[in-house]
Design an enzyme around this catalytic site. Structure first.
Site, PDB file in Angstrom:
ATOM      1  CB  CYS A 150      -0.979  -0.006   1.166  1.00  0.00           C
ATOM      2  SG  CYS A 150      -0.274   0.164   2.818  1.00  0.00           S
ATOM      3  N   GLY A 151       0.400   2.405   0.254  1.00  0.00           N
ATOM      4  CA  GLY A 151       1.250   3.580   0.163  1.00  0.00           C
ATOM      5  C   GLY A 151       2.433   3.505   1.106  1.00  0.00           C
ATOM      6  CB  ILE A 193       1.499   1.381   7.959  1.00  0.00           C
ATOM      7  CG1 ILE A 193       2.952   1.873   8.056  1.00  0.00           C
ATOM      8  CG2 ILE A 193       0.889   1.263   9.354  1.00  0.00           C
ATOM      9  CD1 ILE A 193       3.099   3.314   8.550  1.00  0.00           C
ATOM     10  CG  HIS A 230      15.825 -13.987  13.366  1.00  0.00           C
ATOM     11  ND1 HIS A 230      16.450 -13.056  14.166  1.00  0.00           N
ATOM     12  CD2 HIS A 230      16.817 -14.755  12.831  1.00  0.00           C
ATOM     13  CE1 HIS A 230      17.771 -13.252  14.116  1.00  0.00           C
ATOM     14  NE2 HIS A 230      18.017 -14.269  13.311  1.00  0.00           N
TER      15      HIS A 230
HETATM   16  C1  RB5 Z   1      -3.990   5.323   0.768  1.00  0.00           C
HETATM   17  O1  RB5 Z   1      -4.045   6.681   0.499  1.00  0.00           O
HETATM   18  C2  RB5 Z   1      -3.048   5.048   1.919  1.00  0.00           C
HETATM   19  O2  RB5 Z   1      -3.624   5.481   3.116  1.00  0.00           O
HETATM   20  C3  RB5 Z   1      -2.727   3.569   1.981  1.00  0.00           C
HETATM   21  O3  RB5 Z   1      -2.136   3.189   0.780  1.00  0.00           O
HETATM   22  C4  RB5 Z   1      -1.757   3.162   3.056  1.00  0.00           C
HETATM   23  O4  RB5 Z   1      -0.608   3.934   3.053  1.00  0.00           O
HETATM   24  C5  RB5 Z   1      -2.330   2.995   4.399  1.00  0.00           C
HETATM   25  O5  RB5 Z   1      -1.666   2.543   5.341  1.00  0.00           O
END
Ligand code: RB5
Length: 149
Positions: free
Chosen positions: A71-72, A75, A104
């Protein structure tokens, strides 16, 4: 995860819009890997949990042995994946982390940030993740203690 059939193992990959460009770059750069691409298929806005759950289900159903989530930042999608008891998803930003999460932690999913990690480092992280074996021993005992709370 490191085995003789390494290049032919099915690796699930999924992302949200923030990881779409990196997903496509990784598929091009690592053409020896057989990918199970679970989307998303464009830069249009989607919700990262949907793709984390899809990939977790694919691993649970035996459709892939391990996975890559993007994702971006890496996280949100790693948090979502780790809600599944059978998933050990590691968010990494460097090759050392990618190697250690296998040695690990026996991680079965690698998470990357499409907006935080460059294509070259991400490629090297995936290569390390796919080619490094779990060390077992004292680490197995700790994994056994993870359980679910
Ligand atoms: C999307 O804009 C972004 O919030 C998502 O890709 C991610 O980084 C969330 O943790």
């Amino acid at each position: 995860m490191a085995d003789k059939d390494e290049t032919t193992r099915l690796v699930a990959i999924a992302c949200d819009h923030g990881g779409f460009a990196l997903k496509e770059a990784l598929k091009s750069a690592l053409s020896g890997v057989t990918w199970l691409d679970l989307g998303t298929d464009s830069a249009a806005s989607v919700d990262y949990p949907d793709f984390a759950h899809k990939l977790a289900d694919a691993i649970k159903d035996g459709k892939a042995g391990c996975g890559i989530l993007i994702c971006g930042s890496g996280i949100g999608i790693s948090i979502a994946a780790n809600r599944h008891a059978h998933i050990r998803c590691a968010l990494v930003h460097d090759v050392t982390g990618a190697r250690l999460c296998r040695q690990h932690n026996d991680a079965n999913v690698l998470a990357l940030g499409g907006r935080t990690t460059g294509d070259v480092v991400a490629k090297e992280c995936v290569e390390a993740f796919l080619s490094t074996a779990f060390e077992g021993g004292r680490h197995q005992k700790r994994i056994d203690k993870l359980g679910s709370c």
